[in-house]
Design a protein around this motif. Sequence first.
Motif, PDB file in Angstrom:
ATOM      1  N   THR A 133       0.492  10.795 -10.384  1.00 36.89           N
ATOM      2  CA  THR A 133       1.183   9.828 -11.238  1.00 36.89           C
ATOM      3  C   THR A 133       0.981   8.382 -10.803  1.00 36.89           C
ATOM      4  O   THR A 133       1.190   7.462 -11.606  1.00 36.89           O
ATOM      5  N   ASP A 134       0.595   8.146  -9.546  1.00 42.25           N
ATOM      6  CA  ASP A 134       0.414   6.765  -9.089  1.00 42.25           C
ATOM      7  C   ASP A 134      -0.405   6.757  -7.808  1.00 42.25           C
ATOM      8  O   ASP A 134      -0.396   7.739  -7.045  1.00 42.25           O
ATOM      9  N   PHE A 135      -1.109   5.642  -7.577  1.00 41.69           N
ATOM     10  CA  PHE A 135      -1.938   5.479  -6.382  1.00 41.69           C
ATOM     11  C   PHE A 135      -1.911   3.996  -6.028  1.00 41.69           C
ATOM     12  O   PHE A 135      -2.350   3.161  -6.816  1.00 41.69           O
ATOM     13  N   LYS A 136      -1.359   3.666  -4.855  1.00 41.55           N
ATOM     14  CA  LYS A 136      -1.141   2.261  -4.490  1.00 41.55           C
ATOM     15  C   LYS A 136      -1.659   1.968  -3.088  1.00 41.55           C
ATOM     16  O   LYS A 136      -1.721   2.855  -2.236  1.00 41.55           O
ATOM     17  N   TYR A 137      -1.984   0.684  -2.875  1.00 43.84           N
ATOM     18  CA  TYR A 137      -2.270   0.150  -1.540  1.00 43.84           C
ATOM     19  C   TYR A 137      -1.074  -0.688  -1.133  1.00 43.84           C
ATOM     20  O   TYR A 137      -0.644  -1.587  -1.868  1.00 43.84           O
ATOM     21  N   LYS A 151       5.800  11.761  -2.805  1.00 43.20           N
ATOM     22  CA  LYS A 151       5.066  10.573  -2.367  1.00 43.20           C
ATOM     23  C   LYS A 151       4.401  10.909  -1.037  1.00 43.20           C
ATOM     24  O   LYS A 151       5.072  11.315  -0.094  1.00 43.20           O
ATOM     25  N   GLN A 152       3.090  10.761  -0.991  1.00 44.84           N
ATOM     26  CA  GLN A 152       2.315  11.055   0.213  1.00 44.84           C
ATOM     27  C   GLN A 152       1.750   9.742   0.747  1.00 44.84           C
ATOM     28  O   GLN A 152       1.062   9.019   0.025  1.00 44.84           O
ATOM     29  N   TYR A 153       2.067   9.432   2.024  1.00 42.39           N
ATOM     30  CA  TYR A 153       1.599   8.196   2.631  1.00 42.39           C
ATOM     31  C   TYR A 153       0.505   8.487   3.648  1.00 42.39           C
ATOM     32  O   TYR A 153       0.612   9.421   4.446  1.00 42.39           O
ATOM     33  N   VAL A 154      -0.548   7.684   3.598  1.00 45.93           N
ATOM     34  CA  VAL A 154      -1.643   7.794   4.557  1.00 45.93           C
ATOM     35  C   VAL A 154      -1.899   6.408   5.128  1.00 45.93           C
ATOM     36  O   VAL A 154      -2.097   5.440   4.370  1.00 45.93           O
ATOM     37  N   GLN A 155      -1.882   6.305   6.450  1.00 39.45           N
ATOM     38  CA  GLN A 155      -2.118   5.007   7.074  1.00 39.45           C
ATOM     39  C   GLN A 155      -3.595   4.646   7.008  1.00 39.45           C
ATOM     40  O   GLN A 155      -4.473   5.456   7.309  1.00 39.45           O
ATOM     41  N   VAL A 156      -3.864   3.414   6.594  1.00 41.29           N
ATOM     42  CA  VAL A 156      -5.232   2.905   6.598  1.00 41.29           C
ATOM     43  C   VAL A 156      -5.653   2.714   8.051  1.00 41.29           C
ATOM     44  O   VAL A 156      -4.885   2.151   8.843  1.00 41.29           O
TER      45      VAL A 156
END
Length: 271
Positions: A171-175, A230-235
């Motif tokens: 549903t969404d993809f953000k930086y 919501k899945q968070y991945v660290q850059v």
Amino acid sequence: MKKIATVLFFLLISLSTFAQTGLSVGPPRLYFVSNSGQNQSLSVEVTNPSKDYTLELAASMEDWEYNEYGDNILKPKGTLKTSCANWVSVSEPFFALKPGESKRLQVNIMVPPNVVYQDSLPVHTAMLFISQLNPKEGNQREGANIRIAVRSGVKIYHRFTGMDKPDLEITDFKYLAPDSVNKYIELSYDVTGNVWLEGQMRVEFINQETGKKTLLDNLAFYALPGDHRKQYVQVPKDLAKGNYVASAMLFYGNQQQVKAAELEFKHEVSE
């Protein structure tokens, strides 16, 4: 007279093995597939890895669910509408294990005859806990007599026969750049199928100026029907500044279904 406080710690263990605390339980998940009025049994292996301490143990049930970040949230038995805790029985609710001893418990689920499949409630869950009843003396610390007891949780899943349609929608993809040091990508998805999901999330960054690819290690995820996640991945902190395309792919289901999303963003690096 100085009073000595006694503190009892219970450690909740989601892993199948945590030998340092003296309790090993596996597998970490049990998957039941049966219809109304049917019984099904699966087994759990419980081991006391201690060399010198007998464990007195008890089996109990609670409810659980995921929050939007994938964390486990525990609830009292029978609290959640998805609960199947009252359907579950264990062959030996109370037992003891001598040092090095193992026991195989039979976990039985009996689906009530009046419970039928519903699209609005396609799966049921519960948490089986194996808990230590005889806390072990720990090291005294600052006047407190530390006593340590452990418990290990096994997740229980139930679905009806033939009802197995795994699916999700991104549903969404953000930086996100909350500060000058930490940067993240946030992937949001809804579980639209009628069965639990187990999958892998693969993330890749492509520098649009140099073409260099940075591939992250796959991240496991678990979800239930109706979850909004919501899945968070660290850059990576060593990622060079520049303009990037981030690709995220979610692999799930027995047929390795795939959903993908792309995101263009500018990555700034603090000097």
